[in-house]
Design a protein around this motif. Structure first.
Motif, short mmCIF file in Angstrom:
data_model
loop_
_atom_site.label_atom_id
_atom_site.label_comp_id
_atom_site.label_asym_id
_atom_site.label_seq_id
_atom_site.Cartn_x
_atom_site.Cartn_y
_atom_site.Cartn_z
N TRP A 1 36.74 27.68 32.62
CA TRP A 1 35.37 28.16 32.83
C TRP A 1 35.36 29.68 32.84
O TRP A 1 36.35 30.31 33.25
N ILE A 2 34.23 30.26 32.45
CA ILE A 2 34.01 31.70 32.65
C ILE A 2 32.80 31.83 33.56
O ILE A 2 31.71 31.34 33.22
N ILE A 3 33.00 32.44 34.72
CA ILE A 3 31.85 32.75 35.58
C ILE A 3 31.53 34.22 35.34
O ILE A 3 32.43 35.07 35.41
N ALA B 1 39.53 28.90 36.06
CA ALA B 1 38.37 29.75 35.75
C ALA B 1 38.75 31.22 35.71
O ALA B 1 39.74 31.65 36.33
N ILE B 2 37.92 31.97 34.98
CA ILE B 2 38.00 33.43 34.95
C ILE B 2 36.69 33.93 35.55
O ILE B 2 35.62 33.53 35.08
N LEU B 3 36.79 34.77 36.56
CA LEU B 3 35.58 35.32 37.19
C LEU B 3 35.39 36.74 36.67
O LEU B 3 36.20 37.63 36.93
N LEU B 4 34.31 36.95 35.93
CA LEU B 4 34.00 38.27 35.36
C LEU B 4 32.87 38.92 36.14
O LEU B 4 31.97 38.22 36.63
N VAL C 1 42.15 30.89 40.17
CA VAL C 1 41.01 31.59 39.56
C VAL C 1 41.44 33.02 39.29
O VAL C 1 41.92 33.72 40.19
N LEU C 2 41.28 33.44 38.03
CA LEU C 2 41.66 34.80 37.62
C LEU C 2 40.50 35.74 37.84
O LEU C 2 39.36 35.43 37.46
N ARG D 1 30.90 27.07 28.10
CA ARG D 1 31.80 27.07 29.27
C ARG D 1 31.53 28.30 30.17
O ARG D 1 32.36 28.67 30.98
N VAL D 2 30.34 28.90 29.96
CA VAL D 2 29.98 30.10 30.73
C VAL D 2 28.94 29.74 31.80
O VAL D 2 27.98 29.02 31.51
N ILE D 3 29.15 30.25 33.00
CA ILE D 3 28.15 30.11 34.06
C ILE D 3 27.79 31.52 34.53
O ILE D 3 28.66 32.26 35.01
N VAL D 4 26.51 31.88 34.34
CA VAL D 4 26.05 33.21 34.78
C VAL D 4 25.49 33.09 36.19
O VAL D 4 24.80 32.12 36.50
N VAL D 5 25.79 34.08 37.04
CA VAL D 5 25.11 34.17 38.34
C VAL D 5 24.43 35.54 38.43
O VAL D 5 24.97 36.54 37.94
N SER D 6 23.23 35.55 39.02
CA SER D 6 22.51 36.83 39.16
C SER D 6 21.36 36.65 40.15
O SER D 6 21.22 35.59 40.77
N SER D 7 20.56 37.72 40.28
CA SER D 7 19.49 37.69 41.29
C SER D 7 18.52 38.84 41.03
O SER D 7 18.72 39.65 40.12
N ILE D 8 17.51 38.93 41.89
CA ILE D 8 16.60 40.09 41.84
C ILE D 8 16.98 41.15 42.87
O ILE D 8 16.24 42.11 43.07
N SER D 9 18.14 40.97 43.53
CA SER D 9 18.51 41.91 44.61
C SER D 9 18.56 43.35 44.13
O SER D 9 18.03 44.25 44.78
N LYS D 10 19.23 43.59 43.00
CA LYS D 10 19.41 44.97 42.51
C LYS D 10 18.28 45.33 41.55
O LYS D 10 17.69 46.40 41.66
#
Ligand SMILES: Cc1ncc(COP(=O)(O)O)c(C=O)c1O
Length: 395
Positions: A200-202, A168-171, A119-120, A229-238
């Motif tokens: 994949w692009i995360i 995968a590439i983790l951005l 994973v890059l 091929r993109v998977i977004v991760v996020s939250s309400i934390s910030k």
């Protein structure tokens, strides 16, 4: 007794990175006047309206088991938000809810990488990434983020490290710790690589709502040729100053969320409906607290840059977003770690050594912009005085 291999893969991660922070806490406990600029947490409490929403939902009996994907209302709200922000139709089937970005990242990584994969990820990176990648069994391949490129991940640097094992590439955009935002051109060049090499692009977008005035954010999810091929991760934390609620999500192709469902159910057996209701409200109404944080954090970053440029030989990298600024301390002759320890001992200011975030930032430190203006100004004064003292000592 025997432990599973994962405990070995994760052993030793974490502890040393937080050395300065732990020392600062210990000094403070002994009564020393320490200004802590190590950890970045929202500088406002969670809005009362969200606490009321969670309380009301609990009182209304929303304390049963939930759906393995997440509650339908929250998934619908996120489908609306991402469709609107990306200009594409993001269906509720593409959404899965998790307790925070961190858990979403963990589940996503377990879903797309395992032993034998690489994973890059840009170096510097957020402190937990190495653990997340190692937990899956994959190898982490750091890709230097160059100051001369504004610490933005360059496709050429990625391309040079792609092998048949890369999965995968983790951005991270906006980025922690550097506060940089990938441009559409950066993202398209990275997306072209993902297409060419079937990767994949995360995209970790947890700081998406903390973009400073005049800056713009683009998600890889909005770029048509490779968005599937993109998977977004996020939250309400910030965005909503609510890290303790642990409420986040991932957005990916429907086939991906379907494949991930058994893993999510095995890990979590569903989310908490009352937190989902509160998050639905947060997502539908946007954030009242994010604009204020953006203004304060941007102003403090400018203040740090102005004061240090004027009165010291330290140089500041001003962020475009997020909660942190970075100082290049190479002019002191110390590396970032030694500088941070020296600053804590002699000036009672705690900052994170850049080396806590990878190897590229050996001569940098990260400064949290989340303490109030008076304390922040005092920290600037102490950093300047300390820099003058250091110069005097080494002359
Ligand atoms: C880049 C990045 N990703 C993920 C997280 C964790 O976010 P959450 O609280 O949503 O798990 C953080 C927290 O600081 C972060 O900086």
């Amino acid at each position: 007794m025997r432990y599973a291999d994962i405990t070995q893969r994760l052993a030793g991660l974490g502890g040393a990175k937080w050395d300065v922070h732990v020392r600062a806490k210990a000094l403070r406990a002994k009564g020393h006047d320490i200004l802590e600029l190590t950890i970045g947490e929202p500088d406002v409490p969670t809005p009362q309206v969200l606490i009321d929403a969670a309380t009301a939902a609990m009182q209304a009996g929303r304390t049963g088991y939930s759906d393995g994907h997440g509650e339908p209302g929250l998934r619908a709200a996120l489908s609306g938000r991402y469709s609107q922000r990306t200009g594409r139709t993001i269906s509720a089937d593409q959404v899965m809810c998790f307790p925070g970005t961190q858990t979403a990242l963990f589940a996503v990584m377990m879903g797309i990488a395992d032993s034998g994969c690489e994973v890059l990820v840009g170096d510097p990176m957020y402190a937990t990434y190495e653990g997340v990648i190692r937990a899956s069994g994959a190898d982490m391949v750091p890709v230097p983020l160059r100051p001369e490129n504004g610490f933005r991940l360059a496709a050429d640097d990625l391309a040079a490290r792609i092998t048949p094992r890369t999965s995968a590439i983790l951005l991270t955009t906006p980025h922690n710790p550097t506060g940089s935002i990938l441009t559409p051109a950066d993202i398209d060049a990275i997306g072209a690589l993902a297409l060419a090499h079937d990767l994949w692009i995360i995209s970790d977008e947890v700081y998406e709502d903390l973009i400073f005035d005049g800056e713009t954010f683009t998600s890889p999810l909005s770029r048509a040729p490779f968005s599937d091929r993109v998977i977004v991760v996020s939250s309400i934390s910030k965005s909503h100053a609510a890290p303790g609620f642990r409420s986040g999500w991932c957005i990916g192709p429907k086939a991906f969320t379907e494949a991930l469902l058994p893993l999510s159910e095995t890990m979590l057996f569903g989310n908490q409906p009352f937190i989902a209701d509160m998050t639905e409200q947060a997502v539908r109404n946007g954030s009242d607290v994010a604009p204020g944080m953006c203004m304060r954090f941007a102003a403090r970053a400018r203040h740090l840059a102005d004061r240090l440029t004027q009165d010291s030989n330290l140089r500041v990298h001003t962020p475009q977003a997020g909660m942190f600024a970075m100082i290049d301390v190479s002019s002191t002759g110390l590396n970032g770690n030694d500088y941070a320890l020296h600053l804590l001992e002699h000036a009672h200011v705690a900052v994170m050594p850049g080396s806590s975030f990878g190897t590229t930032l050996d001569n940098w430190v990260r400064v949290a912009l989340t303490v109030d203006d008076d304390a922040f100004d005092m920290a600037c004064a102490r950093i300047i005085q300390h820099a003058t003292q250091l110069q005097f000592e080494t002359a």
